[in-house]
Design a protein around this motif. Structure first.
Motif, PDB file in Angstrom:
ATOM      1  N   SER A  43       0.838  -1.211   0.000  1.00  0.00           N
ATOM      2  CA  SER A  43       0.000   0.000   0.000  1.00  0.00           C
ATOM      3  C   SER A  43       0.866   1.251   0.000  1.00  0.00           C
ATOM      4  O   SER A  43       0.543   2.249  -0.654  1.00  0.00           O
ATOM      5  CB  SER A  43      -0.903   0.031   1.236  1.00  0.00           C
ATOM      6  OG  SER A  43      -1.773  -1.063   1.218  1.00  0.00           O
ATOM      7  N   GLU A  85      -7.248   1.010  -0.446  1.00  0.00           N
ATOM      8  CA  GLU A  85      -7.520  -0.120   0.432  1.00  0.00           C
ATOM      9  C   GLU A  85      -8.696   0.225   1.346  1.00  0.00           C
ATOM     10  O   GLU A  85      -8.790   1.326   1.865  1.00  0.00           O
ATOM     11  CB  GLU A  85      -6.261  -0.379   1.277  1.00  0.00           C
ATOM     12  CG  GLU A  85      -6.311  -1.635   2.092  1.00  0.00           C
ATOM     13  CD  GLU A  85      -4.950  -1.925   2.752  1.00  0.00           C
ATOM     14  OE1 GLU A  85      -4.015  -1.137   2.554  1.00  0.00           O
ATOM     15  OE2 GLU A  85      -4.855  -2.935   3.442  1.00  0.00           O
ATOM     16  N   ASP A 159      -5.924  -1.493  -4.677  1.00  0.00           N
ATOM     17  CA  ASP A 159      -5.302  -1.989  -3.451  1.00  0.00           C
ATOM     18  C   ASP A 159      -6.224  -2.977  -2.747  1.00  0.00           C
ATOM     19  O   ASP A 159      -7.223  -2.586  -2.160  1.00  0.00           O
ATOM     20  CB  ASP A 159      -4.965  -0.805  -2.527  1.00  0.00           C
ATOM     21  CG  ASP A 159      -3.944  -1.188  -1.465  1.00  0.00           C
ATOM     22  OD1 ASP A 159      -3.659  -2.395  -1.323  1.00  0.00           O
ATOM     23  OD2 ASP A 159      -3.431  -0.283  -0.793  1.00  0.00           O
ATOM     24  N   GLU A 160      -5.883  -4.251  -2.853  1.00  0.00           N
ATOM     25  CA  GLU A 160      -6.609  -5.320  -2.151  1.00  0.00           C
ATOM     26  C   GLU A 160      -8.117  -5.229  -2.362  1.00  0.00           C
ATOM     27  O   GLU A 160      -8.882  -5.125  -1.391  1.00  0.00           O
ATOM     28  CB  GLU A 160      -6.286  -5.276  -0.649  1.00  0.00           C
ATOM     29  CG  GLU A 160      -4.790  -5.324  -0.418  1.00  0.00           C
ATOM     30  CD  GLU A 160      -4.385  -6.225   0.736  1.00  0.00           C
ATOM     31  OE1 GLU A 160      -5.182  -7.122   1.094  1.00  0.00           O
ATOM     32  OE2 GLU A 160      -3.268  -6.060   1.235  1.00  0.00           O
TER      33      GLU A 160
HETATM   34 MG   LIG Z   1      -2.049  -2.714   2.352  1.00  0.00          MG
END
Ligand SMILES: [Mg+2]
Ligand SMILES: Nc1ncnc2c1ncn2[C@@H]1O[C@H](COP(=O)(O)OP(=O)(O)O)[C@@H](O)[C@H]1O
Lengths: 235, 287, 349
Positions: A43, A85, A159-160
């Motif tokens: 991240s 995220e 992000d994820e």
């Molecule tokens: Mg992360």
């Protein structure tokens, strides 16, 4: 052709160093997966690229220009959009307003508009007047992706996006990826789920403790090699 | 019948307070900034209008049109240079800095315009009145109320129907993520303060037309404005109007019993409302 | 490896030791001041000391307990009026009647806290301000104390005031000058007592708890600090001292009106500047702040409203560029702590 690259990128949170000289490249039209355990710095890498945290040293080049010193809004205006995220929808905005705000800094013609985003994720059309935060986790993730697409970015940072979602929902969301690539957007996906990453990516980068420990195409990487890069070499 | 009259006068007075409060409410709602200099900024705008009227010899309404952009610029600069640095979780910096600002503005006005009380001349309209059903109301109070409703309606449209309004709400929710959307929080905040100062200019017109003013009356106006904002609930503009009306009606009712109780009853109404609803009448669902 | 380690916990620093000696000398000097100082110096010192007391109280609230009150004038005013009431209605001597001011302020603090503690952050600040306005407007209805125009202390009450005779004969002064000496001594005692009390509180277990709450509310709750109870104690105590100070200030002026006794600028505004300029969250800050405040006032006395204008600008500049005030700057440069509170672990091998 390289669209986005970092050279010797380092980043700090106060005194704590989170990145140690990261070299990364992303080709035009490429999908790159970044994998790594929790706390590896994935991240942080994305946040540095999109200008949210200043790079301490090193360089970030986008489309031939040095963009390392630019602010987040400036980088967004150049065509790098981020799906942060944890989705981070705006609670005071409806679903549709969350999508519309994605074009605030960059008004462009291109594939993506309200109607094409709704075509991509039809469930959002039905719920467009609900507050963004009233949706299920998967639907919120769709809004977050749609919001980033609305600016017709040249690079999309995810992000994820599978974090905390059920496998069927993850499948639905990743089903959108080919359509996104068709529009000419290059994509970086950060994933902890190695299987998912290997399935969608043209190339995989593995991070550990703020460094890149492995890089290759999914076909050439064996489970064992990835495992070492992910958790550190076995003793 | 006398009660109806009292309440109508109170509602109209509430319009004035809502007008004082609308700009404050906007800024408070978007950036949680408690601006203790708001009352003094209203007084500053009143002097600006008066200055334009005297120097150019134009009608006060024209003067407002000229003063509004200047006040927008003042607000924009103030936010950009000073207030922006005070934003954060700690409420002390904004309180102290705006308190300092309040003292600076008051004393700068004292230097520039002396302590003599002033009034913005509006001509015959000042004393005109109209019959509103059984009660007769002054034209100026009626205009004040209409302006308050109009201003709050316009601010609501801006807030909920425009792209700038979306940016206001987004930055207020989550400034970091807003930057990812290409929004510059500092410039959005500066625009919001600028708009608040335009509203302040409108409020200043009525302040200066309805009563005498001098450089020191800002804080007293500020307290009513804050009461209206807090009663209404953080960030609710119509709530601010409701809050202004509650204060206004409480004041005229109290004043009709005993003139010395007028201000007191407004404050007590505020305390009672807050005792029952500590977050105001129309708070946001989340915060 | 296993060297026996002995340790002790200290709060004293070398600077604080030397400061203690200097302070003791200063206190002796201050007590003896009336022997050689003129009336105007004593009157100035009275103002400085009473502002210092108010500043220490506000600093305790805002700097340590996070209670940013804009309504301290309520306690100054009620304290002053209670003192007047004691003298006028019950024929008390003004000196003990000052204590009545403390009691009245503490009593007023209870409903105020009950109401204001329900409010968070900025709402708390505005809420306390409105309460102070309510008290001011209510007191203005108190016709037997002069209503909105106010009243004066009866002449016989001020002329027969306790301690004035002996002071007058001790220094060979007229009554009016002796009253100034008395007021000065009382203000000195109150300021020193307040500083000592605040310091003792901050060094006690409760004081540590207070700092813990200020630094991290959630963590403090986790280790069992009852923040709400501490806030009550601090709020009521600060109100009581503020009330006593109010009584004392108006014993000296001998004339009162609601607008003056409940003035937000005089009793909260200036006090905030003193604390901020000096350094919030330290005991040294208000002391330094009051000196700067008074020096500025003297320096700019001839410039009318410029004085306040400059004060405002300085306040803003300090808050923006040196948020920990002048004392913060000095402390960062030199590391000096005159009132050390932090405990230091001294490890001896
Ligand atoms: Mg992360
Ligand atoms: N805001 C922050 N402040 C301080 N440290 C942080 C912050 N965010 C992340 N870190 C630290 O930086 C390292 C990398 O974090 P991150 O980039 O979030 O990892 P990943 O996304 O790979 O899980 C971790 O050790 C984490 O604890």
């Amino acid at each position: 052709m390289t669209l986005l690259s970092t050279h010797g990128l380092t980043a700090f949170y106060g005194d704590f160093q989170a990145l140690f000289g990261v070299d990364l490249t992303l080709g035009a039209g490429e999908t790159l997966a970044i994998i790594g355990a929790n706390g590896a710095g994935k991240s942080t890498l994305l946040r540095s690229v999109c200008g949210l945290i200043p790079a301490a040293s090193g360089m970030i080049r986008f489309d031939g220009a040095d963009v390392g010193a630019l602010s987040a809004p400036e980088i967004m205006a150049l065509g790098i959009a981020m799906v942060p995220e944890g989705r981070r929808l705006f609670p005071s905005l409806s679903v549709e307003e969350n999508l519309l705000i994605g074009t605030y800094g960059r008004k462009t013609q291109g594939t993506w508009s309200l109607s094409t985003v709704y075509d991509l994720f039809p469930v959002l059309r039905e719920r467009r007047h609900n507050p963004g935060t009233a949706l299920s986790g998967g639907q919120q993730q769709m809004v977050a992706i749609g919001r980033a697409l609305m600016s017709n970015p040249r690079v999309l940072l995810c992000d994820e996006i599978s974090l905390g979602l059920a496998p069927v929902v993850i499948k639905d969301i990743y089903a959108a990826l080919p359509r996104i690539k068709e529009g000419g957007t290059s994509v970086i996906v950060v994933e902890q789920d190695i299987g998912q990453a290997l399935r969608v990516a043209d190339r995989v980068v593995c991070m550990m403790e703020g460094r890149i420990t492995l890089e290759g195409t999914p076909a050439r990487l064996t489970r064992a090699v990835i495992h070492d890069a992910y958790f550190g070499a076995r003793v | 019948m006398i009660w109806v009259d009292t309440i109508v006068q109170g509602v109209l007075l509430g319009g004035l307070y809502a007008l004082f409060a609308a700009g404050l409410s906007l800024v408070f709602g978007i950036m949680r900034l408690v601006n203790l200099a708001h009352g003094d900024l209203i007084v500053l705008a009143a002097y600006l209008i008066l200055f334009v009227v005297t120097v150019l010899g134009v009608h006060p309404l024209v003067a407002v049109l000229l003063a509004a952009p200047m006040m927008f610029a003042i607000g924009w600069g103030l936010q950009r240079l000073i207030l922006t640095r005070t934003l954060g979780d700690d409420i002390l910096p904004p309180l102290l800095v705006t308190f300092g600002l309040s003292i600076v503005i008051q004393n700068a006005l004292l230097e520039g315009f002396t302590a003599d009380s002033q009034r913005i001349p509006m001509g015959a309209i000042e004393t005109a009145s109209v019959a509103l059903g059984p009660v007769s109301v002054g034209l100026i109070p009626l205009l004040t109320f209409a302006s308050a409703v109009l201003v709050i309606f316009a601010l609501n449209q801006l807030f909920y129907r425009t792209s700038l309004g979306r940016a206001f709400r987004a930055v207020s929710d989550d400034p970091t993520t807003a930057q990812l959307m290409g929004i510059r929080p500092a410039s959005v905040f500066a625009t919001a303060t600028g708009i608040a100062m335009v509203v302040v200019t409108i409020a200043a017109l009525y302040l200066g037309v309805r009563s005498n003013f001098d450089p020191t009356i800002g804080p007293a106006r500020l307290i009513y404005a804050f009461e209206a904002v807090i009663i209404g609930g953080l960030g609710s503009l119509w709530g601010t109007l409701a809050g202004g009306i509650i204060i206004g009606v409480a004041q005229t009712l109290g004043g009709s019993i005993n003139p010395e109780w007028q201000i007191l009853s407004g404050h007590i109404a505020f305390l009672v409302v807050l005792l029952i609803w500590p977050r105001g009448l129309f708070p946001r669902a989340f915060d | 490896m296993a060297n026996p380690v002995s340790y002790r916990v200290e709060t004293r620093t070398r600077a604080s030791g030397r400061a203690a000696i200097a302070a003791a000398a200063l206190v002796v000097l201050a007590i003896g001041l009336p022997a050689f100082a003129g009336r105007s110096l004593l009157q100035d010192m009275f103002v400085i000391l009473s502002m210092l007391t108010l500043a220490q109280c506000w600093n305790l609230l805002a700097g340590y307990a996070g209670l940013v009150s804009v309504g301290q004038q309520a306690f100054v005013g009620i304290g002053a009026y209670a003192m007047f009431a004691g003298v006028i209605f019950w024929g008390w001597d003004p000196v003990p009647a000052i204590l009545l001011g403390g009691v009245a302020a503490a009593v007023l603090a209870i409903p105020t806290a009950f109401f204001a503690f329900r409010l968070a952050g900025a709402y708390f600040a505005i809420g306390t301000w409105v309460i102070a306005e309510v008290v001011r407007l209510s007191v203005a209805q108190w016709k037997s104390l002069g209503g909105g125009t106010g009243t004066s202390l009866p002449r016989e009450a001020t002329s027969d005031m306790m301690f004035v005779e002996p002071i007058a004969s001790l220094f060979g002064l007229r009554d009016a000058a002796a009253r100034d000496v008395l007021a000065y001594w009382l203000a000195l005692a109150l300021a020193l007592g307040t500083i000592a009390g605040v310091y003792a509180l901050l060094r006690s277990r409760q004081g540590l708890a207070l700092a813990a709450v200020r630094d991290n509310r959630v963590a403090a709750r986790a280790v069992g600090v009852d923040a709400q109870r501490m806030n009550w104690v601090v709020f009521v105590a600060a109100a009581a001292i503020t009330g006593i100070c109010g009584g004392l200030i108006y014993m000296q002026t001998a004339r009162i009106s609601p607008d003056a006794a409940f003035a937000v600028l005089d009793w909260t505004g200036y006090v905030i500047f003193i604390v901020v300029i000096g350094g919030i969250g330290t005991i040294e800050g208000p002391i330094l702040g009051v000196i700067v405040f008074f020096a500025l006032q003297r320096l700019l006395a001839d410039y009318g409203s410029w004085y306040l204008l400059i004060l405002g600008v300085i306040g803003i500049a300090v808050m923006l560029f040196a948020p920990r005030g002048l004392w913060g700057l000095i402390h960062d440069r030199t590391g000096i702590d005159l009132f050390p509170i932090r405990r230091r672990l001294i490890i001896k091998k």
